[in-house]
Design a protein around this motif. Structure first.
Motif, PDB file in Angstrom:
ATOM      1  N   ALA A 100       0.854  -1.204   0.000  1.00 37.52           N
ATOM      2  CA  ALA A 100       0.000   0.000   0.000  1.00 37.52           C
ATOM      3  C   ALA A 100       0.883   1.244   0.000  1.00 37.52           C
ATOM      4  O   ALA A 100       1.786   1.354   0.817  1.00 37.52           O
ATOM      5  CB  ALA A 100      -0.897   0.001   1.226  1.00 37.52           C
ATOM      6  N   HIS A 101       0.652   2.096  -0.951  1.00 39.82           N
ATOM      7  CA  HIS A 101       1.480   3.298  -1.053  1.00 39.82           C
ATOM      8  C   HIS A 101       0.827   4.479  -0.365  1.00 39.82           C
ATOM      9  O   HIS A 101      -0.397   4.606  -0.362  1.00 39.82           O
ATOM     10  CB  HIS A 101       1.669   3.665  -2.526  1.00 39.82           C
ATOM     11  N   PRO A 102       1.633   5.376   0.174  1.00 38.92           N
ATOM     12  CA  PRO A 102       1.062   6.615   0.710  1.00 38.92           C
ATOM     13  C   PRO A 102       0.599   7.529  -0.423  1.00 38.92           C
ATOM     14  O   PRO A 102       1.055   7.389  -1.564  1.00 38.92           O
ATOM     15  CB  PRO A 102       2.225   7.242   1.478  1.00 38.92           C
ATOM     16  N   GLU A 103      -0.285   8.427  -0.112  1.00 41.85           N
ATOM     17  CA  GLU A 103      -0.772   9.386  -1.105  1.00 41.85           C
ATOM     18  C   GLU A 103       0.372  10.305  -1.535  1.00 41.85           C
ATOM     19  O   GLU A 103       1.183  10.735  -0.718  1.00 41.85           O
ATOM     20  CB  GLU A 103      -1.884  10.225  -0.462  1.00 41.85           C
ATOM     21  N   ILE A 104       0.441  10.576  -2.821  1.00 35.77           N
ATOM     22  CA  ILE A 104       1.483  11.478  -3.309  1.00 35.77           C
ATOM     23  C   ILE A 104       1.001  12.919  -3.182  1.00 35.77           C
ATOM     24  O   ILE A 104      -0.084  13.264  -3.645  1.00 35.77           O
ATOM     25  CB  ILE A 104       1.814  11.180  -4.785  1.00 35.77           C
ATOM     26  N   ASN A 130      -2.743  20.983 -13.741  1.00 33.25           N
ATOM     27  CA  ASN A 130      -3.214  20.920 -12.365  1.00 33.25           C
ATOM     28  C   ASN A 130      -2.172  21.361 -11.346  1.00 33.25           C
ATOM     29  O   ASN A 130      -2.511  21.809 -10.264  1.00 33.25           O
ATOM     30  CB  ASN A 130      -3.660  19.494 -12.026  1.00 33.25           C
ATOM     31  N   CYS A 131      -0.921  21.183 -11.705  1.00 35.71           N
ATOM     32  CA  CYS A 131       0.086  21.463 -10.691  1.00 35.71           C
ATOM     33  C   CYS A 131       1.364  21.997 -11.320  1.00 35.71           C
ATOM     34  O   CYS A 131       1.900  21.402 -12.256  1.00 35.71           O
ATOM     35  CB  CYS A 131       0.372  20.169  -9.916  1.00 35.71           C
ATOM     36  N   TRP A 132       1.837  23.104 -10.776  1.00 38.25           N
ATOM     37  CA  TRP A 132       3.062  23.739 -11.276  1.00 38.25           C
ATOM     38  C   TRP A 132       4.206  23.460 -10.322  1.00 38.25           C
ATOM     39  O   TRP A 132       4.144  23.823  -9.145  1.00 38.25           O
ATOM     40  CB  TRP A 132       2.866  25.247 -11.412  1.00 38.25           C
ATOM     41  N   THR A 134      -3.753  14.059  -7.995  1.00 35.61           N
ATOM     42  CA  THR A 134      -4.872  13.262  -8.481  1.00 35.61           C
ATOM     43  C   THR A 134      -4.837  13.263  -9.993  1.00 35.61           C
ATOM     44  O   THR A 134      -5.124  14.277 -10.626  1.00 35.61           O
ATOM     45  CB  THR A 134      -6.217  13.875  -8.005  1.00 35.61           C
ATOM     46  N   PRO A 135      -4.446  12.145 -10.580  1.00 38.94           N
ATOM     47  CA  PRO A 135      -4.328  12.105 -12.046  1.00 38.94           C
ATOM     48  C   PRO A 135      -5.662  12.444 -12.724  1.00 38.94           C
ATOM     49  O   PRO A 135      -6.720  12.054 -12.238  1.00 38.94           O
ATOM     50  CB  PRO A 135      -3.948  10.641 -12.313  1.00 38.94           C
ATOM     51  N   ILE A 136      -5.584  13.179 -13.804  1.00 34.25           N
ATOM     52  CA  ILE A 136      -6.779  13.529 -14.557  1.00 34.25           C
ATOM     53  C   ILE A 136      -7.411  12.261 -15.113  1.00 34.25           C
ATOM     54  O   ILE A 136      -8.612  12.059 -15.021  1.00 34.25           O
ATOM     55  CB  ILE A 136      -6.418  14.503 -15.709  1.00 34.25           C
TER      56      ILE A 136
END
Length: 492
Positions: free
Chosen positions: A2-6, A257-259, A20-22
């Motif tokens: 189980a991976h932690p949230e990125i 979404n993210c810079w 959160t991937p599109i």
RNA sequence: GGCGGCAUAGCCAAGUGGUAAGGCAAGGGUCUGCAAAACCCUCAUUCCCCGGUUCGAAUCCGGGUGCCGCCUCCA
């Protein structure tokens, strides 16, 4: 596992946000690549290494990453450099693209999935500009086309600046250009001047301005709305700000979404830049230091933090890489070609991978990940040299498991891609060459010492050891025979 | 002037409310004929300064000081 949230620091919000991937399971990332008018320097290399590591980690997490990194091969600086040595601008650019690729390969940078060039994206660039004009966001003026900054409400949302401050803070900058409606408007298309590369367009012959190429290339290969966009800190304004304005005014969508922005590499406390002249070319650095040691050095500091280039820290990095590879070599020797059967392993090898994962998932905490490596390699050494358990099969299985973890870590970080033997020998060769050590003489001395030892003439053996040490050669007696290495240059 | 970042041991560097990761260097030890490598131990009562909030702060708030970056081409 189980991976932690990125979570990723987003310059737009100035806060870490969940990634959160599109499209679930997929990530599109665009990284602003080099403007190819000369060799890249180690500051560029740091930024590209940061994003390279980020891409590797995302893939390690099982995400399908589409990695786009462009070449800006049409640009004022390229034209200037080409004119200075009477070369065709496009050819000069092509030449430095090849040089960059050689450097990137030497540094073990991943090949991006797409590496578009401005010169091959002209139709798309023209299309966006036409769209911007049609939407009233841009206007043509005497063969140039400008983006009308005051008509785009979101302008400066990334850099948090204010239009009026920009005007008053402009100082000696030549903001007023007759053709512009507002001094802050920026060029999307520049009318051709004699001797410049140019393309036909609805506004006559010309070439793209800076910024628009990234809007066109990212849209072409990742769509008008994608996940991550990266570059150096200095690109926030004006480059990324203008990119956002162009792209979003044209598409009506959020560009990305993210810079993400990487920190600088400083040289003696000052920012290194081509225009200041205080640059160290990546190529020259690579001639001095092992590529993975350079990469390790980059990873010792978080990607958003400033990093000071220092010979001492670079030497430390190489010392550390030697430790890692020496450990891997020992473990390989112990484990290769053997079957230890199935069963339990000592400790919990996966723990170190989990630590690495936790660090990297938190805005790609490189130093944290390196910390996890310390525990992993310490454990490998303990098991090879001072096993806490007697059961040899158990030790063997544990080492195999730890080596597996190291391989996974290698995938996630881009370290330890060489075979330990090769790496260690190559390092020694490099040091031997630099110090002008006569390998033949070293071998002869080792043989002489061997004979002295066999005759229990330890006085003579120690004399030879001391003599070699004076040449920065350290003798190591191992069960497999006598080997030698070059002692660290700083501690010598 | 506007905007932003940083300040943690000799050096490098994580840590953003719960009592200081990791690396390099240094010192001691185990091992070794002697070494090297490896391993073990030691190495910041304290996180630039001054106030404040809190049961509790390196971490939050206010005020300083210092360094750096962007506002002009720049990774």
């Amino acid at each position: 596992m189980a991976h932690p949230e990125i979570r990723v620091f987003n310059t737009m919000q100035q806060a870490k946000v969940p990634l959160t991937p599109i499209t679930p399971g997929k990530i599109g990332i665009y990284v602003c690549g080099p403007t190819v008018y000369s060799f890249v320097h180690i500051g560029n290399a740091r930024t590209f290494t940061s994003f390279d590591t980020i891409v590797r980690y995302l893939r390690f997490r099982g995400l399908e990453v589409r990695y786009v990194r462009n070449y800006t091969d049409v640009d004022d600086k390229i034209i200037k450099a080409a004119h200075e040595n009477g070369e065709d601008p496009i050819e000069l650019a092509a030449r430095f693209i090849r040089e960059f690729q050689a450097d990137a390969k030497a540094l073990h940078l991943l090949e991006p999935d797409v590496s578009p060039k401005v010169s091959e994206t002209i139709p798309e660039i023209i299309a966006i500009i036409e769209k911007l004009i049609a939407r009233g966001a841009a206007y043509a003026a005497g063969g140039d086309v400008y983006f009308e900054v005051r008509k785009y409400p979101g302008y400066l949302k990334l850099s948090k600046k204010h239009l009026d401050d920009l005007v008053s803070g402009a100082g000696e900058r030549e903001l007023v250009l007759e053709a512009k409606r507002d001094p802050l408007d920026f060029a999307l298309w520049k009318a051709a001047k004699p001797g410049e590369p140019s393309w036909d367009s609805p506004w006559g012959k010309g070439r793209p301005g800076w910024h628009i190429e990234c809007s066109a290339m990212s849209a072409k290969y990742l769509g008008e709305h994608f996940d991550l966009h990266g570059g150096g800190l200095d690109l926030i304004f004006p480059h990324h700000e203008n990119e956002i304005a162009q792209s979003e005014a044209a598409s009506g969508k959020t560009l990305c979404n993210c810079w993400m922005h990487g920190g600088f590499l400083d040289l003696e406390g000052a920012k290194m830049s081509k225009s200041l002249g205080n640059v160290v070319r990546l190529r020259d650095a690579l001639g001095q230091v092992d590529p993975e040691a350079l990469r390790y050095f980059f990873l010792t500091t978080h990607y958003r933090q400033a990093l000071s280039f220092s010979d001492k820290q670079l030497a430390d990095a190489e010392t550390r890489m030697e430790y890692f590879y020496e450990t891997l070599r020992k473990v390989d020797e112990r484990v290769t070609g053997k079957d230890f059967g199935k069963g339990a392993v000592h400790g919990e090898p996966e723990k170190f991978l989990r630590e690495l994962d936790e660090a990297m998932s938190d805005d790609f905490n490189f130093p944290g990940a390196l910390g996890a490596l310390s525990g992993l390699f310490n454990e490998m050494n303990q098991l090879t040299d001072k096993p806490p358990v007697k059961d040899k099969a158990l030790v063997g299985r544990s080492l195999v498991a730890l080596r597996d973890v190291a391989k996974k870590a290698s995938l996630a970080l881009g370290l330890f891609e060489d075979s330990p033997q090769d790496w260690l020998l190559r390092r020694r060769d490099r040091q031997v060459a630099r110090l002008g050590i006569d390998v033949k003489k070293v071998d002869e001395a080792i043989n002489a010492r061997h004979a002295a030892r066999a005759a229990k003439n330890f006085e003579e053996a120690d004399r030879i050891r001391a003599e070699l040490k004076g040449l920065r050669v350290e003798i190591m007696d191992t069960p497999a025979g006598t080997t030698w290495k070059v002692t660290s240059e700083l501690s010598a």
